[in-house]
Write a protein that holds these residues in place. Structure first.
Motif, PDB file in Angstrom:
ATOM      1  N   SER A   1       0.792  -1.189   0.218  1.00  0.00           N
ATOM      2  CA  SER A   1       0.036   0.230   0.077  1.00  0.00           C
ATOM      3  C   SER A   1       0.908   1.079   0.011  1.00  0.00           C
ATOM      4  CB  SER A   1      -0.918  -0.060   1.210  1.00  0.00           C
ATOM      5  OG  SER A   1      -0.299   0.023   2.211  1.00  0.00           O
TER       6      SER A   1
ATOM      7  N   THR B   1      -5.614  -2.907  -6.433  1.00  0.00           N
ATOM      8  CA  THR B   1      -5.145  -1.575  -5.966  1.00  0.00           C
ATOM      9  C   THR B   1      -6.324  -0.677  -5.661  1.00  0.00           C
ATOM     10  OG1 THR B   1      -5.141  -1.000  -8.426  1.00  0.00           O
ATOM     11  CG2 THR B   1      -2.902  -1.512  -7.373  1.00  0.00           C
TER      12      THR B   1
ATOM     13  N   ASN C   1      -6.872   0.976  -2.374  1.00  0.00           N
ATOM     14  CA  ASN C   1      -5.783   1.659  -1.584  1.00  0.00           C
ATOM     15  C   ASN C   1      -6.410   2.977  -1.325  1.00  0.00           C
ATOM     16  OD1 ASN C   1      -3.720   4.068  -1.838  1.00  0.00           O
ATOM     17  ND2 ASN C   1      -2.678   2.037  -1.367  1.00  0.00           N
TER      18      ASN C   1
END
Ligand code: CDP
Length: 218
Positions: free
Chosen positions: A54, A100, A103
């Protein structure tokens, strides 16, 4: 306030096909938010970033500038000023996008752009968190879904039409995994907004679904 139609749902439910038709009929712009997450994922892949790291993903967000433009009504996604539309709809990019998209830094960046677009245009916006987080005051909210079997078959047909090879069982497994990731993440998980209308398209034609959504605008 601009007019906002929010369509959320799992992978392969037909959101983009339906949203495009509804946008055309209403004269609104279509905002494919998944394509923005895909463009960010493409950037991470290109730069060899581990999607689960992250800190690295958050840091790399500063180097990824995603913008949208419209050519003949079609959404074109620019990643650092390059048109990346042709590279977004692969399974590799879709799977990375689902990772992703967890995030918070990446989500904030993409979400800010979506809100700006919806504040300045009448929109049909599709994604995972549009009715719940991005456009909580949308006039129309739809949660569009279908069985995982039907969704895998649609994705398979889409790939076949493009002349690509695919394994339908593997597609269904990926879809189930991606649903799980999207529904169980901490930040902006995929879920039906309390005030969204549930539409199960398993046994509906594209036109029937589009007509149903248009009828909700009246
Ligand atoms: O077309 P498909 O439904 O397979 O995926 P997509 O809409 O292009 O989205 C790709 C991935 O981006 C999803 O699996 C989500 O993890 C993420 N996404 C999100 O988190 N929030 C959104 N508003 C849209 C997409």
């Amino acid at each position: 306030m601009s007019y906002q139609i929010a369509i959320d749902g799992p992978a392969g439910a037909g959101k983009s096909t339906i949203a495009k038709i509804v946008a055309k009929k209403k004269g609104f712009i279509y905002v494919d938010t998944g394509a923005m997450y895909r463009a960010m994922a493409l950037h991470m892949i290109k730069n060899n970033i581990d999607g689960n790291d992250s800190e690295k993903v958050a840091k790399e967000c500063d180097n990824a500038n995603v913008t949208l433009k419209y050519i003949d009504g079609e959404q074109v996604v620019l990643l650092n000023d390059e048109n990346v539309n042709a590279f977004l709809r692969t399974e590799e990019v879709g799977n990375m996008a689902s990772i992703t998209a967890k995030n918070p830094t990446l989500r904030k960046k993409v979400t800010d752009l979506q809100i700006e677009l919806a504040n300045t245009n009448d929109v049909v916006m599709d994604g995972r968190d549009i009715g719940t987080c991005v456009l909580p005051n949308a006039q129309v909210k739809v949660y569009l879904t279908a069985s995982s079997e039907v969704r895998a078959k649609r994705r398979y047909d889409e790939l076949m039409a493009k002349g690509e090879s695919a394994d339908i069982k593997k597609i269904e497994e990926d879809i189930i995994l991606r649903d799980h990731q999207d529904m169980t993440r901490e930040i902006s998980p995929l879920k039906q907004a309390d005030d969204a209308v549930l539409v199960d398209s398993s046994n509906m034609t594209i036109e029937e679904v589009a007509d149903k959504i248009i009828s909700l605008c009246e």
